[in-house]
Write an enzyme that holds these catalytic residues in place. Structure first.
Site, PDB file in Angstrom:
ATOM      1  N   HIS A  22       0.818  -1.214   0.000  1.00 22.82           N
ATOM      2  CA  HIS A  22       0.000   0.000   0.000  1.00 22.82           C
ATOM      3  C   HIS A  22       0.853   1.265   0.000  1.00 22.82           C
ATOM      4  O   HIS A  22       0.319   2.364  -0.146  1.00 22.82           O
ATOM      5  CB  HIS A  22      -0.919   0.024   1.214  1.00 22.82           C
ATOM      6  CG  HIS A  22      -2.069  -0.932   1.122  1.00 22.82           C
ATOM      7  ND1 HIS A  22      -2.103  -2.123   1.796  1.00 22.82           N
ATOM      8  CD2 HIS A  22      -3.220  -0.877   0.402  1.00 22.82           C
ATOM      9  CE1 HIS A  22      -3.227  -2.752   1.514  1.00 22.82           C
ATOM     10  NE2 HIS A  22      -3.916  -2.026   0.676  1.00 22.82           N
ATOM     11  N   GLU A 240     -15.851 -10.590  -0.754  1.00 23.48           N
ATOM     12  CA  GLU A 240     -14.691 -10.852   0.096  1.00 23.48           C
ATOM     13  C   GLU A 240     -14.563  -9.845   1.232  1.00 23.48           C
ATOM     14  O   GLU A 240     -14.695  -8.641   1.033  1.00 23.48           O
ATOM     15  CB  GLU A 240     -13.420 -10.817  -0.757  1.00 23.48           C
ATOM     16  CG  GLU A 240     -12.131 -11.001   0.038  1.00 23.48           C
ATOM     17  CD  GLU A 240     -10.922 -11.130  -0.856  1.00 23.48           C
ATOM     18  OE1 GLU A 240      -9.862 -10.565  -0.508  1.00 23.48           O
ATOM     19  OE2 GLU A 240     -11.013 -11.786  -1.913  1.00 23.48           O
ATOM     20  N   HIS A 318      -4.035 -15.017   0.687  1.00 21.26           N
ATOM     21  CA  HIS A 318      -3.991 -13.634   0.222  1.00 21.26           C
ATOM     22  C   HIS A 318      -2.598 -13.307  -0.304  1.00 21.26           C
ATOM     23  O   HIS A 318      -1.591 -13.513   0.373  1.00 21.26           O
ATOM     24  CB  HIS A 318      -4.328 -12.695   1.382  1.00 21.26           C
ATOM     25  CG  HIS A 318      -4.070 -11.251   1.085  1.00 21.26           C
ATOM     26  ND1 HIS A 318      -2.976 -10.571   1.579  1.00 21.26           N
ATOM     27  CD2 HIS A 318      -4.761 -10.362   0.338  1.00 21.26           C
ATOM     28  CE1 HIS A 318      -3.006  -9.323   1.161  1.00 21.26           C
ATOM     29  NE2 HIS A 318      -4.085  -9.165   0.414  1.00 21.26           N
ATOM     30  N   GLU A 338      -3.830 -16.021  -5.833  1.00 22.65           N
ATOM     31  CA  GLU A 338      -4.080 -14.604  -6.082  1.00 22.65           C
ATOM     32  C   GLU A 338      -2.815 -13.916  -6.566  1.00 22.65           C
ATOM     33  O   GLU A 338      -1.728 -14.170  -6.060  1.00 22.65           O
ATOM     34  CB  GLU A 338      -4.565 -13.908  -4.811  1.00 22.65           C
ATOM     35  CG  GLU A 338      -4.788 -12.411  -4.991  1.00 22.65           C
ATOM     36  CD  GLU A 338      -5.263 -11.704  -3.736  1.00 22.65           C
ATOM     37  OE1 GLU A 338      -5.848 -10.613  -3.864  1.00 22.65           O
ATOM     38  OE2 GLU A 338      -5.061 -12.237  -2.621  1.00 22.65           O
TER      39      GLU A 338
END
Length: 392
Positions: A22, A240, A318, A338
């Protein structure tokens, strides 16, 4: 032959991208008006960085054996986690046999239980555990997947998380998971915008391509239920992390109330076998999504995966790049993986933890074959500005 003992444990902090994905510059899709638990406050609605999602940075853990071999791993946690690794956890590794992974994990977890159990402390434990597996793989000259029992399939198949599922389809991914942009505080207009985006993407990708919503803990049960039923018209495959990770009762009810055929998924921000036991025994979801860098590392992920397997629940970890790839390829109840689209416009496939990892593999046409390099098969980029805040 016994392996060389552990000589030293070191913890570093790095800023900018990488494991703390992030921590991006302006204009990145990952920080563009995405629904969060803070979206109820207008001043924190446009950017997740505005409320501090990227304040910690990346934690890098190195474990060096007496012969000079170094295992390492990256996760989130930054300087606070580096303090925990250096000042508390290192004592359970230095001078020890690196193969004592179960004993080391047990001692790290229960020695910190009075101030840990989840969150930052378990992130730190996860980083140490992953670095330990990397070290063992390098000492034995084996990839981590071989340490875990070997491959059950020849290659990994991926869905893509990002703002452009239509482009992900062109790149060969099996599905696209979109960030939900508007939460309950934005009312019916926000709900309409969410559905319009889903409809637009469905029209672009056709009927058979998976589309999912990542709600990032931002909804309440009523809104999530309403969104699920309205999104069912557009073939949403799953919803989700709709609710707070502590709201097991809400997830149980959401799963009961979801439209037939729509999956309820969660677990990205859950930790340890005990947290996932709650999700599984209360029948909260159809897929659990632990992050191996946050849930307790590989040692704990093995236990979580076995719990899920016993319940007939899929486990799709994840993100987490190579750290999850080496696990997923060894598990039948993890049939796909993912991939986080870290290009700012989600328009190309780039290494997920760039620039911190050297040799990080990426999918080609939505698929990836893992090589046989030892450990996790990557090396640490020492040009990224490593800072060791608590040297001993």
């Amino acid at each position: 032959m016994p392996l060389p003992l552990i000589k030293a444990v070191r913890a570093y902090v790095v800023r900018g991208g990488g494991a703390d994905y992030h921590d991006q510059g302006e204009g990145h899709w990952i920080d563009d008006h995405i629904a969060t638990p803070m979206s109820r406050y207008p001043e924190y609605r446009q950017s997740r960085q505005s409320f501090g999602i990227n304040v910690l940075g990346t934690l890098v853990v190195e474990i060096e054996a007496v012969d000079g071999t170094i295992g390492f791993a990256v996760t989130t946690g930054g300087e606070p986690a580096a303090y925990i690794v250096e000042k508390h956890l290192a004592r359970f590794l230095e001078g020890r046999d690196p193969t004592e992974v179960e004993k080391i994990w047990d001692q790290m977890y229960f020695s910190t239980q009075y101030y840990g159990r989840k969150g930052l402390v378990v992130n730190a434990i996860s980083g140490v555990d992953l670095a330990l597996y990397d070290l063992i793989g390098k000492l034995r000259q084996e990839p981590v997947y071989a340490l875990l029992g070997g491959k059950v399939r020849d290659e990994l198949t991926f869905y893509a998380t990002g703002a452009r599922p239509d482009l992900a389809k062109e790149m060969g991914f099996i599905g696209g998971k979109m960030p939900l942009h508007h939460g309950p505080a934005e009312g019916e207009e926000g709900l309409r915008k969410n559905l319009e985006e889903l409809e637009t993407m469905r029209n672009r990708v056709g009927e058979d391509f998976w589309l999912m919503f990542d709600c990032w803990m931002s909804l309440d049960l009523n809104y999530a239920t309403k969104l699920a039923h309205k999104a069912h018209e557009y073939g949403l495959k799953w919803i989700e992390e709709a609710l707070s990770p502590d709201d097991y009762w809400g997830y149980r009810d959401l799963k009961k109330n979801a439209p037939p055929g729509m999956l309820v998924t969660t677990g990205e921000h859950e930790a340890t076998r005990w947290g996932f036991r709650m999700l599984l025994e209360m029948e909260c979801c159809d897929i659990i999504q632990p992050d191996v860098g946050w849930c307790g590392g590989v040692t704990e992920l093995i236990k979580i995966a076995n719990l899920a397997d016993s319940k007939g629940v899929m486990m799709i970890p994840h993100g987490s790049s190579v750290y999850s790839y080496h696990f997923v390829i060894t598990r039948h109840n993890s049939p796909f993986a993912e991939f986080l689209m870290m290009a700012p416009k989600a328009d190309e496939v780039v290494p997920m933890f760039h620039p911190q990892l050297i040799g990080e593999p990426v999918p080609v046409n939505g698929k990836l074959k893992l090589g046989d390099a030892p450990g996790f098969g990557v090396e640490l980029n020492r040009d990224v500005g490593l800072h060791r805040p608590y040297p001993r």
